[in-house]
Scaffold this active site. Structure first.
Site, PDB file in Angstrom:
ATOM      1  N   SER A   1      82.067  10.780 -42.214  1.00 48.41           N
ATOM      2  CA  SER A   1      81.803  11.058 -43.628  1.00 48.41           C
ATOM      3  C   SER A   1      82.131  12.527 -43.886  1.00 48.41           C
ATOM      4  CB  SER A   1      80.326  10.826 -43.955  1.00 48.41           C
ATOM      5  OG  SER A   1      79.980   9.515 -43.627  1.00 48.41           O
TER       6      SER A   1
ATOM      7  N   SER B   1      81.213  15.149 -45.421  1.00 48.42           N
ATOM      8  CA  SER B   1      80.189  15.829 -46.221  1.00 48.42           C
ATOM      9  C   SER B   1      79.955  17.239 -45.699  1.00 48.42           C
ATOM     10  CB  SER B   1      78.889  15.021 -46.193  1.00 48.42           C
ATOM     11  OG  SER B   1      78.470  14.859 -44.863  1.00 48.42           O
TER      12      SER B   1
ATOM     13  N   SER C   1      72.832  19.088 -36.577  1.00 49.79           N
ATOM     14  CA  SER C   1      73.249  18.609 -37.882  1.00 49.79           C
ATOM     15  C   SER C   1      74.319  19.528 -38.422  1.00 49.79           C
ATOM     16  CB  SER C   1      72.066  18.592 -38.841  1.00 49.79           C
ATOM     17  OG  SER C   1      71.851  19.887 -39.343  1.00 49.79           O
ATOM     18  N   LYS C   2      74.865  19.112 -39.549  1.00 55.26           N
ATOM     19  CA  LYS C   2      75.930  19.911 -40.149  1.00 55.26           C
ATOM     20  C   LYS C   2      75.402  21.271 -40.588  1.00 55.26           C
ATOM     21  CE  LYS C   2      79.060  16.233 -41.217  1.00 55.26           C
ATOM     22  NZ  LYS C   2      79.173  14.991 -41.922  1.00 55.26           N
ATOM     23  N   ARG C   3      74.080  21.415 -40.610  1.00 54.09           N
ATOM     24  CA  ARG C   3      73.511  22.710 -40.992  1.00 54.09           C
ATOM     25  C   ARG C   3      73.596  23.753 -39.868  1.00 54.09           C
ATOM     26  NH1 ARG C   3      70.232  19.182 -43.718  1.00 54.09           N
ATOM     27  NH2 ARG C   3      68.938  18.904 -41.882  1.00 54.09           N
TER      28      ARG C   3
END
Ligand code: GLU
Length: 317
Positions: free
Chosen positions: A11, A13, A251-253
């Protein structure tokens, strides 16, 4: 022997992170080591979170890693049929099939109502919808529809679905108590992942799905959809997740663990070597190309449990 058709379905994002790269590498190795064809699909269903820029970056990051694909989108090219945002017609046809079977109902619950209506499912903190809109009368539905656009839910049967995962072993769930009636189309019109992923994997001929263990609990719902739509499910392999040294899910963070940060710090071959070592394919990390790992790939070597990164390798905590 059956032709293997694998896929990677990220995804877009955010920038790809270490965990996505790990998953992409294993999906690619599982496919290529079986002489399979690889598909890349952009899962950009959520228009609020997904951006074409991220998708192109992702493709470039895969190319940088040396992971190729036989069918799919290309960096910089406008969205096409390998992007889920282009595939709504297929999802609509599937929805019609389920509607004909009388399995869909409109759900008018607001976010706040849902919060009150759901009991956290003990084992993994997932929420199970209590089905309160399932039994609404036609009059009540008409009334509510004047005020609010509903989401569409699938009424799940009282049944347990179990399957043999190629990495995690036997896994099963009771659909009513552990999954609940789930959304196929959101009230804002966005298609749900569960529906889209089934339609697309089937339409693209995918018969081998390698993805993160976090999606293991989505699989019984997807197997139900395969059956209701008369489609053949793929073989599933749910791989362990990478955790921070402190045991947190990446995570993407975690900005420094995205490919932007990693590409500044190391060469692609070095990153591949570390990922292969974490996957149990090498005794110690050494720089190499993904294709050099093909002869070493074996599901028996891949751990089932999540993998904690050693402190100081990519991050401290
Ligand atoms: N698009 C999903 C994700 O990026 C993966 C879906 C799948 O592999 O089934 O988390």
């Amino acid at each position: 022997m059956e032709q293997i058709n694998g896929r990677f379905a990220p995804s877009p994002s955010g920038r790809m992170h270490l965990g996505n790269a790990f998953c992409a590498l294993l999906a690619w190795l599982a496919c290529r080591s079986a002489g399979g064809r690889m598909t890349l699909r952009v899962e950009d269903l959520d228009p609020n979170r997904c951006k074409p820029d991220y998708a192109w970056r992702l493709m470039e990051d895969l190319e940088w890693l040396g992971l190729d694909w036989d069918q799919g989108p290309r960096p910089g090219q406008p969205p096409d049929r390998y992007w889920q945002s282009w595939r709504g017609e297929l999802y609509g046809q599937a929805l019609d099939k389920l509607e004909e079977q009388g399995l869909l109902y409109p759900c008018f619950c607001t976010r706040a109502e849902l919060h009150a209506a759901q009991a956290p499912h003990a084992s993994d903190g997932l929420f199970v919808y209590d089905g309160r809109c399932r039994g609404l009368s036609p009059e009540r539905r008409r009334e509510l529809a004047q005020k609010r656009r509903p989401a569409l839910r699938l009424a799940v049967p009282a049944e347990r679905i179990a399957f043999a995962d190629g990495c995690q072993g036997l896994f099963g769930q009771d659909l009513q108590t552990e999954c609940g009636d789930f959304i196929l189309r959101r009230s804002d019109g966005a298609w749900a992942y569960q529906l889209a992923v089934v339609c697309d994997d089937a339409a693209m001929g995918v018969n081998q799905v390698v993805r993160g263990r976090d999606l293991l609990s989505s699989t019984p719902r997807q197997l139900l959809l395969y059956r209701l739509l008369g489609l053949t499910p793929p073989r599933f392999y749910h791989i362990p997740l990478l955790l921070s040294p402190g045991g947190r899910r990446l995570s993407k963070r975690d900005g420094d663990l995205d490919l932007g940060g990693l590409r500044e710090k190391m060469r692609a071959e070095e990153l591949t070597g570390v990922l292969a070592w974490l996957a149990g394919l090498l005794e110690k990390p050494r720089p190499l190309q993904p294709r050099e790992l093909i002869p070493l790939f074996d599901w028996g070597k891949i751990p089932r449990r999540d993998i904690q990164l050693p402190a100081g390798l990519f991050c401290e905590k």
